[in-house]
Design a protein around this motif. Structure first.
Motif, PDB file in Angstrom:
ATOM      1  N   ARG A 274      -3.760   3.154  -0.166  1.00 19.23           N
ATOM      2  CA  ARG A 274      -4.318   2.556  -1.381  1.00 19.23           C
ATOM      3  C   ARG A 274      -3.387   1.438  -1.865  1.00 19.23           C
ATOM      4  O   ARG A 274      -2.169   1.561  -1.770  1.00 19.23           O
ATOM      5  CB  ARG A 274      -4.446   3.606  -2.475  1.00 19.23           C
ATOM      6  N   PRO A 275      -3.949   0.354  -2.411  1.00 22.07           N
ATOM      7  CA  PRO A 275      -3.091  -0.710  -2.945  1.00 22.07           C
ATOM      8  C   PRO A 275      -2.211  -0.188  -4.079  1.00 22.07           C
ATOM      9  O   PRO A 275      -2.668   0.577  -4.929  1.00 22.07           O
ATOM     10  CB  PRO A 275      -4.082  -1.742  -3.471  1.00 22.07           C
TER      11      PRO A 275
ATOM     12  N   TRP B 280      -2.023  -5.804  -9.137  1.00 21.50           N
ATOM     13  CA  TRP B 280      -1.703  -5.412  -7.771  1.00 21.50           C
ATOM     14  C   TRP B 280      -0.279  -5.820  -7.465  1.00 21.50           C
ATOM     15  O   TRP B 280       0.199  -6.848  -7.952  1.00 21.50           O
ATOM     16  CB  TRP B 280      -2.631  -6.107  -6.785  1.00 21.50           C
TER      17      TRP B 280
ATOM     18  N   ARG C  64       0.840  -1.197   0.000  1.00 19.39           N
ATOM     19  CA  ARG C  64       0.000   0.000   0.000  1.00 19.39           C
ATOM     20  C   ARG C  64       0.875   1.246   0.000  1.00 19.39           C
ATOM     21  O   ARG C  64       1.971   1.247   0.523  1.00 19.39           O
ATOM     22  CB  ARG C  64      -0.928   0.000   1.212  1.00 19.39           C
TER      23      ARG C  64
END
Length: 136
Positions: free
Chosen positions: A31-32, A43, A26
């Protein structure tokens, strides 16, 4: 399967079925983190976060008992203690230093801790089989 550029893809290759909690990298706002790989938004999962996810799986330690290695700087001390049971102090110390030295730079001697010179500066990983062989 068609992928929308705005939907990250998450893929990890494991041998065998595994279900892990998803721990994403993160940013400073929580936030990712994402990256585009192969033209697809994905991701980002670091090896540290993946390891943390594995460690949090309830049956991880019980299922892999006896198959998980050890990270240590002190294998030289362990080897010394086992050798000391079978040979002189001088031989045990010298041989343990030689063996430990194969895994990294030895620490300097310390008058307050006479066995410190059997430790290495950095962590080394030992599989259960290596540990058994080194202290046999």
């Amino acid at each position: 399967m068609e992928n929308n550029q705005d939907e990250p893809v998450f893929a990890i290759a494991f041998i065998g079925p595994v279900t892990l909690p998803l721990i994403l990298n993160r940013d400073d706002l929580g936030r990712p983190k994402t990256a585009i790989m192969g033209g697809v938004l994905r991701w980002r999962v670091s090896s540290q976060s993946l390891s943390a996810g594995v460690a949090h799986v309830r049956n991880f330690s019980t299922e892999l008992a006896g198959h998980v290695g050890t990270r240590t700087k002190e294998m030289g001390k362990t080897i010394y203690q086992r050798l000391r049971e079978k040979t002189s102090e001088a031989n045990a110390r010298e041989w343990a230093k030689q063996i430990a030295g194969q895994f990294g730079k030895l620490k300097a001697a310390n008058a307050n801790d006479p066995l410190q010179e059997l430790e290495i500066e950095q962590l080394a990983h030992f599989s259960p089989e290596e540990t058994k062989l080194s202290i046999a």
